[in-house]
Design an enzyme around this catalytic site. Structure first.
Site, PDB file in Angstrom:
ATOM      1  N   THR A  32       0.882  -0.868   0.385  1.00 19.39           N
ATOM      2  CA  THR A  32      -0.369   0.059   0.024  1.00 19.39           C
ATOM      3  C   THR A  32       0.691   1.606  -0.464  1.00 19.39           C
ATOM      4  O   THR A  32       1.678   1.431   0.246  1.00 19.39           O
ATOM      5  CB  THR A  32      -0.797   0.265   1.115  1.00 19.39           C
ATOM      6  N   ASP A  92       6.450  -3.906  -1.134  1.00 16.35           N
ATOM      7  CA  ASP A  92       5.706  -2.996  -0.234  1.00 16.35           C
ATOM      8  C   ASP A  92       6.659  -2.092   0.173  1.00 16.35           C
ATOM      9  O   ASP A  92       7.481  -2.227   0.044  1.00 16.35           O
ATOM     10  CB  ASP A  92       4.983  -3.665   1.247  1.00 16.35           C
ATOM     11  N   GLY A  93       5.838  -0.380   0.494  1.00 22.62           N
ATOM     12  CA  GLY A  93       6.860   1.042   0.925  1.00 22.62           C
ATOM     13  C   GLY A  93       6.746   0.806   2.407  1.00 22.62           C
ATOM     14  O   GLY A  93       6.385  -0.140   2.939  1.00 22.62           O
ATOM     15  N   GLY A 113       3.179   2.339   8.035  1.00 22.73           N
ATOM     16  CA  GLY A 113       1.346   2.399   8.510  1.00 22.73           C
ATOM     17  C   GLY A 113       1.459   3.892   8.547  1.00 22.73           C
ATOM     18  O   GLY A 113       0.474   3.683   8.563  1.00 22.73           O
ATOM     19  N   GLY A 114       2.420   4.811   7.032  1.00 22.12           N
ATOM     20  CA  GLY A 114       1.518   5.578   6.718  1.00 22.12           C
ATOM     21  C   GLY A 114       0.175   5.744   5.953  1.00 22.12           C
ATOM     22  O   GLY A 114      -0.650   6.794   6.741  1.00 22.12           O
ATOM     23  N   GLU A 121      -0.682  -5.298   5.877  1.00 24.14           N
ATOM     24  CA  GLU A 121       0.563  -5.731   5.341  1.00 24.14           C
ATOM     25  C   GLU A 121       1.914  -6.222   6.162  1.00 24.14           C
ATOM     26  O   GLU A 121       2.915  -7.063   5.730  1.00 24.14           O
ATOM     27  CB  GLU A 121       1.691  -3.879   5.105  1.00 24.14           C
TER      28      GLU A 121
END
Length: 241
Positions: A32, A92-93, A113-114, A121
């Site tokens: 995400t 993932d970022g 978690g931003g 995730e």
């Protein structure tokens, strides 16, 4: 509390680099955020060209984007467990990644978690055979020092906040943008952004948060990243564990 910083071109290079690591037949964890979105779009291009993959989304947003890009979906419950195909690679970022400096930098722990999707995730990234982080240079740091997102049960918000203060942190309820009230996660919970300053021992803090009643999941990812694909203005730098 989505993180900013880094050019879109650098994010795109990072995401596309990780997407090229996906092989035909893979089950892929779809992260995400803006950088992971570039990986999903590149995977969609490869699917159009004949690549056969299935995607396990980590959020409503990544599920919607994957559908737009023509990536066949697979639920997490279908991907893991007895006789399930497993997750071959997750992309993932990160809001921040600790990268050791010097002649031989290594990929360390992350803060995520931003986008308030860190609970799913972490499930997907931990289940994957390989976890590739995509980031731009603004996300790198020698020591983690960003606020840690903590997803909490609504009824446990006050108790968790007190536990965070007892651990020398400062919690703040994440407020929604363009609506009144707090951010509500895909799981129906709230998010506390918890400032601890420089986190010298991420493993210990992760344990403290994980064992706090009322905490659903926290945003410290320890020992999960296999590679970090860092997009720059001229190319991609890959850092391994």
């Amino acid at each position: 509390m989505k993180t900013s910083g880094g050019s879109d071109a650098a994010k795109r290079r990072a995401g596309e680099s990780a997407a090229e690591a996906v092989a035909d037949g893979d089950v892929v964890g779809l992260g995400t955020g803006s950088t992971a979105a570039h990986a999903i779009r590149r995977l969609g291009d490869r699917v159009d060209a004949g690549l056969e993959v299935r995607g396990v989304a980590t959020s409503f947003a990544s599920r919607e984007l994957a559908a737009e890009c023509g990536i066949p979906p697979l639920d997490l419950d279908e991907a893991v467990g007895p006789d399930a195909p497993g997750i071959d690679v997750a992309i993932d970022g990160a809001d921040q990644v600790a990268v050791g400096r010097g002649d031989d930098p290594t990929a360390g722990p992350l803060i995520k978690g931003g986008g308030a999707a860190h609970a799913c995730e972490k499930l997907v990234d931990a289940a994957a055979d390989r976890f590739l982080v995509v980031a731009d240079p603004s996300k790198e740091a020698p020591v983690l020092d960003r606020s840690v997102p903590v997803e909490v049960l609504p009824a446990g918000r006050t108790a968790v906040a007190e536990a965070v203060r007892a651990a020398d942190g400062e919690p703040a309820l994440r407020r929604a943008e363009r609506k009144d009230g707090p951010v509500v996660t895909d799981n129906g919970n709230l998010v506390l952004d918890c400032a601890f300053g420089e986190i010298e021992d991420p493993d210990a803090l992760a344990t403290t948060l994980a064992t706090t009643p009322g905490v659903v999941e926290h945003g410290i990812f320890v020992g999960l990243a296999d590679e970090v694909h860092v997009g720059t203005e001229t190319g991609v730098r890959i850092v391994t564990r």
